[in-house]
Scaffold this motif. Structure first.
Motif, PDB file in Angstrom:
ATOM      1  N   CYS A   7       0.842  -1.198   0.000  1.00 54.91           N
ATOM      2  CA  CYS A   7       0.000   0.000   0.000  1.00 54.91           C
ATOM      3  C   CYS A   7       0.877   1.248   0.000  1.00 54.91           C
ATOM      4  O   CYS A   7       1.823   1.342   0.760  1.00 54.91           O
ATOM      5  CB  CYS A   7      -0.895   0.023   1.236  1.00 54.91           C
ATOM      6  SG  CYS A   7      -2.021  -1.366   1.313  1.00 54.91           S
ATOM      7  N   SER A   8       0.545   2.196  -0.834  1.00 57.34           N
ATOM      8  CA  SER A   8       1.278   3.455  -0.892  1.00 57.34           C
ATOM      9  C   SER A   8       0.333   4.574  -0.490  1.00 57.34           C
ATOM     10  O   SER A   8      -0.758   4.696  -1.035  1.00 57.34           O
ATOM     11  CB  SER A   8       1.822   3.696  -2.291  1.00 57.34           C
ATOM     12  OG  SER A   8       2.418   4.959  -2.354  1.00 57.34           O
ATOM     13  N   LEU A   9       0.754   5.390   0.445  1.00 53.72           N
ATOM     14  CA  LEU A   9      -0.049   6.503   0.895  1.00 53.72           C
ATOM     15  C   LEU A   9       0.360   7.809   0.236  1.00 53.72           C
ATOM     16  O   LEU A   9      -0.222   8.854   0.521  1.00 53.72           O
ATOM     17  CB  LEU A   9       0.056   6.628   2.417  1.00 53.72           C
ATOM     18  CG  LEU A   9      -0.378   5.379   3.203  1.00 53.72           C
ATOM     19  CD1 LEU A   9      -0.136   5.596   4.677  1.00 53.72           C
ATOM     20  CD2 LEU A   9      -1.834   5.065   2.934  1.00 53.72           C
ATOM     21  N   ALA A  10       1.360   7.753  -0.626  1.00 55.13           N
ATOM     22  CA  ALA A  10       1.839   8.958  -1.294  1.00 55.13           C
ATOM     23  C   ALA A  10       0.855   9.370  -2.384  1.00 55.13           C
ATOM     24  O   ALA A  10       0.226   8.533  -3.028  1.00 55.13           O
ATOM     25  CB  ALA A  10       3.211   8.701  -1.909  1.00 55.13           C
ATOM     26  N   PRO A  11       0.685  10.664  -2.628  1.00 57.16           N
ATOM     27  CA  PRO A  11      -0.213  11.107  -3.698  1.00 57.16           C
ATOM     28  C   PRO A  11       0.369  10.762  -5.064  1.00 57.16           C
ATOM     29  O   PRO A  11       1.571  10.581  -5.220  1.00 57.16           O
ATOM     30  CB  PRO A  11      -0.286  12.625  -3.502  1.00 57.16           C
ATOM     31  CG  PRO A  11       0.948  12.976  -2.754  1.00 57.16           C
ATOM     32  CD  PRO A  11       1.289  11.778  -1.914  1.00 57.16           C
ATOM     33  N   ASP A  12      -0.497  10.668  -6.062  1.00 55.26           N
ATOM     34  CA  ASP A  12      -0.042  10.376  -7.421  1.00 55.26           C
ATOM     35  C   ASP A  12       0.818  11.520  -7.930  1.00 55.26           C
ATOM     36  O   ASP A  12       0.524  12.698  -7.707  1.00 55.26           O
ATOM     37  CB  ASP A  12      -1.237  10.170  -8.360  1.00 55.26           C
ATOM     38  CG  ASP A  12      -1.998   8.892  -8.021  1.00 55.26           C
ATOM     39  OD1 ASP A  12      -1.394   7.994  -7.406  1.00 55.26           O
ATOM     40  OD2 ASP A  12      -3.185   8.809  -8.376  1.00 55.26           O
ATOM     41  N   PHE A  13       1.889  11.174  -8.636  1.00 54.06           N
ATOM     42  CA  PHE A  13       2.807  12.183  -9.168  1.00 54.06           C
ATOM     43  C   PHE A  13       2.188  12.851 -10.376  1.00 54.06           C
ATOM     44  O   PHE A  13       1.712  12.188 -11.302  1.00 54.06           O
ATOM     45  CB  PHE A  13       4.137  11.536  -9.567  1.00 54.06           C
ATOM     46  CG  PHE A  13       5.083  12.490 -10.228  1.00 54.06           C
ATOM     47  CD1 PHE A  13       5.726  13.468  -9.496  1.00 54.06           C
ATOM     48  CD2 PHE A  13       5.318  12.430 -11.596  1.00 54.06           C
ATOM     49  CE1 PHE A  13       6.596  14.354 -10.102  1.00 54.06           C
ATOM     50  CE2 PHE A  13       6.182  13.310 -12.207  1.00 54.06           C
ATOM     51  CZ  PHE A  13       6.826  14.275 -11.464  1.00 54.06           C
TER      52      PHE A  13
END
Length: 128
Positions: free
Chosen positions: A17-23
């Motif tokens: 799971c990635s909590l970073a926003p989409d680039f």
């Protein structure tokens, strides 16, 4: 054993799971050509040009060849803030001399001493 397996499974699931926003790539205004390209003849525009060294060219304010006011301002500011070359060279010689003095104790030292010493015994030593 069941607890270790469930913890391992949960850890593997959470690492995906990635909590970073989409680039989102920022919009950049890129010119179609360099401003110097407008000065080229029509048959040379968009073509590679081989370098033509000119050792006899003036070496003074070389940055003015680019006709860029921003670069001219930066260079003028750098020249005004730059210490004199002789002062910089003197500081370099001073620093090297200090290093030589500090490193002098690391070298072997040879010394010699010659002298004459004359003493007269005191009266207390003669009455023994």
């Amino acid at each position: 054993m069941k607890t270790i397996f469930s913890l391992s499974l949960m850890t593997i699931a959470l690492t995906g799971c990635s909590l970073a926003p989409d680039f989102e790539q920022p919009a950049i205004d890129v010119p179609q050509a360099y401003k110097e390209a407008a000065q080229l003849p029509e048959n040379e525009k968009g073509a590679w040009k081989e370098a033509q060294p000119n050792e006899t060219a003036e070496r003074g304010e070389w940055w003015r060849l680019f006709n860029d006011e921003g670069l001219n301002a930066i260079e003028t500011q750098a020249i005004a803030a730059n210490p004199q070359l002789l002062a910089a060279a003197a500081r370099l010689r001073q620093a090297r001399a200090i290093v030589d003095v500090v490193n002098a104790d690391r070298l072997p030292q040879v010394g010699a001493f010659a002298g004459v010493n004359r003493q007269k015994p005191t009266g207390a030593l003669l009455n023994i």
